[in-house]
Design a protein around this motif. Structure first.
Motif, PDB file in Angstrom:
ATOM      1  N   VAL A   1      -7.499   8.095   5.080  1.00  0.00           N
ATOM      2  CA  VAL A   1      -7.288   8.079   6.530  1.00  0.00           C
ATOM      3  C   VAL A   1      -7.598   9.470   7.073  1.00  0.00           C
ATOM      4  O   VAL A   1      -7.136  10.472   6.541  1.00  0.00           O
ATOM      5  CB  VAL A   1      -5.839   7.677   6.862  1.00  0.00           C
ATOM      6  N   GLY A   2      -8.386   9.529   8.140  1.00  0.00           N
ATOM      7  CA  GLY A   2      -8.768  10.812   8.700  1.00  0.00           C
ATOM      8  C   GLY A   2      -9.910  11.462   7.943  1.00  0.00           C
ATOM      9  O   GLY A   2     -10.067  12.695   7.986  1.00  0.00           O
ATOM     10  N   ALA A   3     -10.746  10.644   7.260  1.00  0.00           N
ATOM     11  CA  ALA A   3     -11.855  11.198   6.474  1.00  0.00           C
ATOM     12  C   ALA A   3     -12.845  11.947   7.361  1.00  0.00           C
ATOM     13  O   ALA A   3     -13.333  13.026   7.004  1.00  0.00           O
ATOM     14  CB  ALA A   3     -12.557  10.084   5.706  1.00  0.00           C
ATOM     15  N   GLY A   4     -13.155  11.383   8.523  1.00  0.00           N
ATOM     16  CA  GLY A   4     -14.093  12.047   9.429  1.00  0.00           C
ATOM     17  C   GLY A   4     -13.571  13.383   9.926  1.00  0.00           C
ATOM     18  O   GLY A   4     -14.307  14.383   9.988  1.00  0.00           O
ATOM     19  N   GLN A   5     -12.286  13.417  10.257  1.00  0.00           N
ATOM     20  CA  GLN A   5     -11.657  14.667  10.707  1.00  0.00           C
ATOM     21  C   GLN A   5     -11.654  15.694   9.588  1.00  0.00           C
ATOM     22  O   GLN A   5     -11.908  16.881   9.803  1.00  0.00           O
ATOM     23  CB  GLN A   5     -10.229  14.360  11.170  1.00  0.00           C
TER      24      GLN A   5
ATOM     25  N   ALA B   1      -8.528  -1.339   8.756  1.00  0.00           N
ATOM     26  CA  ALA B   1      -7.574  -2.406   8.449  1.00  0.00           C
ATOM     27  C   ALA B   1      -6.323  -1.850   7.790  1.00  0.00           C
ATOM     28  O   ALA B   1      -5.211  -2.281   8.064  1.00  0.00           O
ATOM     29  CB  ALA B   1      -8.231  -3.450   7.543  1.00  0.00           C
ATOM     30  N   ALA B   2      -6.503  -0.862   6.912  1.00  0.00           N
ATOM     31  CA  ALA B   2      -5.365  -0.258   6.218  1.00  0.00           C
ATOM     32  C   ALA B   2      -4.445   0.440   7.207  1.00  0.00           C
ATOM     33  O   ALA B   2      -3.223   0.366   7.108  1.00  0.00           O
ATOM     34  CB  ALA B   2      -5.848   0.735   5.173  1.00  0.00           C
TER      35      ALA B   2
ATOM     36  N   LEU C   1      -4.191   7.602   1.395  1.00  0.00           N
ATOM     37  CA  LEU C   1      -4.028   9.046   1.460  1.00  0.00           C
ATOM     38  C   LEU C   1      -4.378   9.506   2.869  1.00  0.00           C
ATOM     39  O   LEU C   1      -5.530   9.428   3.307  1.00  0.00           O
ATOM     40  CB  LEU C   1      -4.938   9.719   0.432  1.00  0.00           C
ATOM     41  N   ASP C   2      -3.378   9.957   3.588  1.00  0.00           N
ATOM     42  CA  ASP C   2      -3.559  10.352   4.985  1.00  0.00           C
ATOM     43  C   ASP C   2      -3.860  11.844   5.068  1.00  0.00           C
ATOM     44  O   ASP C   2      -3.004  12.688   4.794  1.00  0.00           O
ATOM     45  CB  ASP C   2      -2.302  10.016   5.783  1.00  0.00           C
ATOM     46  N   LEU C   3      -5.103  12.171   5.462  1.00  0.00           N
ATOM     47  CA  LEU C   3      -5.546  13.566   5.571  1.00  0.00           C
ATOM     48  C   LEU C   3      -5.532  14.066   7.007  1.00  0.00           C
ATOM     49  O   LEU C   3      -5.901  15.214   7.267  1.00  0.00           O
ATOM     50  CB  LEU C   3      -6.976  13.692   5.019  1.00  0.00           C
ATOM     51  N   SER C   4      -5.116  13.217   7.928  1.00  0.00           N
ATOM     52  CA  SER C   4      -5.261  13.547   9.345  1.00  0.00           C
ATOM     53  C   SER C   4      -4.393  14.714   9.794  1.00  0.00           C
ATOM     54  O   SER C   4      -4.660  15.323  10.833  1.00  0.00           O
ATOM     55  CB  SER C   4      -4.951  12.312  10.204  1.00  0.00           C
ATOM     56  N   ARG C   5      -3.355  15.063   9.009  1.00  0.00           N
ATOM     57  CA  ARG C   5      -2.461  16.156   9.423  1.00  0.00           C
ATOM     58  C   ARG C   5      -2.784  17.472   8.731  1.00  0.00           C
ATOM     59  O   ARG C   5      -2.107  18.480   8.964  1.00  0.00           O
ATOM     60  CB  ARG C   5      -1.008  15.768   9.126  1.00  0.00           C
ATOM     61  N   LEU C   6      -3.790  17.485   7.878  1.00  0.00           N
ATOM     62  CA  LEU C   6      -4.183  18.742   7.223  1.00  0.00           C
ATOM     63  C   LEU C   6      -4.845  19.666   8.241  1.00  0.00           C
ATOM     64  O   LEU C   6      -5.751  19.269   8.971  1.00  0.00           O
ATOM     65  CB  LEU C   6      -5.153  18.468   6.070  1.00  0.00           C
TER      66      LEU C   6
ATOM     67  N   VAL D   1       0.846  -1.182   0.000  1.00  0.00           N
ATOM     68  CA  VAL D   1       0.000   0.000   0.000  1.00  0.00           C
ATOM     69  C   VAL D   1       0.886   1.237   0.000  1.00  0.00           C
ATOM     70  O   VAL D   1       1.613   1.494   0.956  1.00  0.00           O
ATOM     71  CB  VAL D   1      -0.938   0.013   1.224  1.00  0.00           C
ATOM     72  N   GLN D   2       0.841   1.994  -1.093  1.00  0.00           N
ATOM     73  CA  GLN D   2       1.578   3.246  -1.163  1.00  0.00           C
ATOM     74  C   GLN D   2       0.878   4.275  -0.277  1.00  0.00           C
ATOM     75  O   GLN D   2      -0.347   4.400  -0.303  1.00  0.00           O
ATOM     76  CB  GLN D   2       1.625   3.751  -2.602  1.00  0.00           C
ATOM     77  N   THR D   3       1.645   5.003   0.504  1.00  0.00           N
ATOM     78  CA  THR D   3       1.074   5.986   1.422  1.00  0.00           C
ATOM     79  C   THR D   3       1.577   7.380   1.082  1.00  0.00           C
ATOM     80  O   THR D   3       2.773   7.585   0.880  1.00  0.00           O
ATOM     81  CB  THR D   3       1.442   5.653   2.878  1.00  0.00           C
ATOM     82  N   ILE D   4       0.643   8.334   1.021  1.00  0.00           N
ATOM     83  CA  ILE D   4       0.994   9.739   0.824  1.00  0.00           C
ATOM     84  C   ILE D   4       0.340  10.544   1.949  1.00  0.00           C
ATOM     85  O   ILE D   4      -0.866  10.422   2.188  1.00  0.00           O
ATOM     86  CB  ILE D   4       0.521  10.257  -0.547  1.00  0.00           C
ATOM     87  N   ASN D   5       1.141  11.315   2.649  1.00  0.00           N
ATOM     88  CA  ASN D   5       0.650  12.130   3.752  1.00  0.00           C
ATOM     89  C   ASN D   5       0.515  13.585   3.318  1.00  0.00           C
ATOM     90  O   ASN D   5       1.437  14.150   2.727  1.00  0.00           O
ATOM     91  CB  ASN D   5       1.609  12.053   4.953  1.00  0.00           C
TER      92      ASN D   5
END
Length: 399
Positions: A230-234, A301-302, A197-202, A165-169
């Protein structure tokens, strides 16, 4: 399933000379003295380097440089011989040794060990028809189900490998100036077929940034890329603070909000915002169509998959100088009281590597670490038994 290689060697009568290296007609010596390496005190000059692939010579040299104590756990002689042949890359010779031994009188336990190794050789070679034939003979002899078919060949393991799984923050404030980075983001997702795609730090975004993110998510979704947000709710909460019912502005932010909400699985919240959008812009909002390849549980899970694993992994063929993974095992184990090592994808290990593994595991054992080698195929497990690794770690066979 715990490794079933057991049995104590009886103490020799007083005055009996120390055993020498056993030889079998038509095969190289198996260096049974080296089988006691677990209880040996190695000389400081002991060198595990194998020159020119001469395994028999290396075994003999090592046997001369260690002090061997009698007694301890042993495996059937044919299993020891086959394990060393397989470790040295002589698969056909290893199979011949096992087949020949099964034609001789043996204890039930010894026969089960040899049958298991023979079936694993077929799995390691990807020979399904041969494995099924052996399985029938195993079932007749032991009157119980044999191990199931698993393709342990390099091609078989590659087919069942988990996709990386490629991850982009994304972090900070997202603006329209990030367009070049989003071109790369989309290319990465298209190549990999899966993107986290990690959105939790935006912490914020402007209209241009919202448009970039909206186009990326929609484009990847349309291309059937499995996208984990990741962090869709936030992120949805951040976007909700930027839009107001009845205020006709930031339309891309509204659309992005409804897109992101579909990755949370919260249909009620989506319907509320869709109604606000329709009243504000006097046009139909997007429909509730959660991503086909995405559920809330998959997001969790991801995240779990990308967190540091609690099990160390040994895989492939660890031979020659490719011992970096064994060295790193020592570092991994230093921070844990119990060290689980997943060997399910470990196909082969040579004598040199097994010696290095024994040294690392001995150090961990001395430090009070409990090491469990899991899902070891029986050919590698037999070599581990030859090396005495069962004295410093628990070995569990692959089912």
């Amino acid at each position: 399933m715990v490794l079933p290689f057991f049995g104590k060697k009886p103490a020799p009568p007083a005055g009996t000379p120390a055993p020498r290296t056993r030889t079998t007609s038509g095969t190289e010596p198996s260096a049974s003295g080296a089988a006691k390496l677990a209880r040996a005190k190695p000389d400081s000059s002991l060198d595990f380097t194998v020159a020119g692939g001469d395994m028999a010579r290396a075994l003999a040299l090592c046997a001369e440089k260690v002090q061997v104590d009698e007694g301890g756990d042993e495996i059937p002689p044919a299993a020891e011989e086959a394990a060393i042949l397989y470790a040295n890359g002589s698969d056909d010779e290893a199979r011949e040794v096992l087949e020949a031994a099964l034609k001789t009188p043996l204890s039930q336990d010894a026969r089960e060990v040899l049958w298991t190794m023979l079936m694993d050789l077929a799995r390691l070679a990807g020979q399904k028809e041969r494995f099924e034939s052996l399985s029938l003979m195993f079932a007749r002899e032991f009157e119980r189900s044999p191990p199931g078919w698993v393709d342990l060949s390099p091609q078989g393991i590659a087919k069942t490998a988990e996709p990386k799984v490629q991850t982009i923050n994304l972090s900070g404030t997202l603006s329209g100036q990030a367009a070049p980075q989003f071109v790369q983001l989309i290319q990465v997702g298209m190549r990999a077929g899966t993107l986290r795609l990690d959105l939790s730090r935006l912490r914020g975004l402007d209209a241009g940034g919202a448009e970039l993110l909206l186009r990326a998510v929609r484009g990847l979704r349309k291309a059937k890329v499995m996208l984990y947000l990741v962090g869709a709710g936030q992120m949805a909460s951040l976007l909700e603070g930027m839009v107001f019912r009845g205020r006709r502005e930031h339309q891309n932010v509204w659309l992005l909000l409804m897109e992101v909400l579909q990755y949370t699985g919260d249909s009620e919240r989506f319907e509320e915002r869709a109604l606000d959008y329709a009243l504000t812009f006097e046009e139909s909002p997007p429909s509730w169509e959660p991503p086909e390849y995405m559920t809330a549980s998959q997001v969790e899970a991801a995240i779990a998959e990308d967190e540091p694993s609690e099990a160390y992994v040994l895989e492939g063929e660890i031979v020659g100088t490719s011992t970096e993974s064994i060295r790193r095992l020592g570092e991994f184990g230093n921070a844990r009281a119990k060290v689980d090592v997943n060997c399910g994808r470990l196909r082969r290990m040579d004598f040199v590597s097994a010696g290095n593994l024994f040294n690392i595991l001995s150090q961990l054992r001395t430090q009070g670490r409990l090491v469990v080698l899991k899902e070891v195929n029986s050919m590698v497990a037999a070599l581990m038994q030859v090396m005495g690794i069962q004295q410093v770690a628990s070995i569990e066979l692959r089912p």
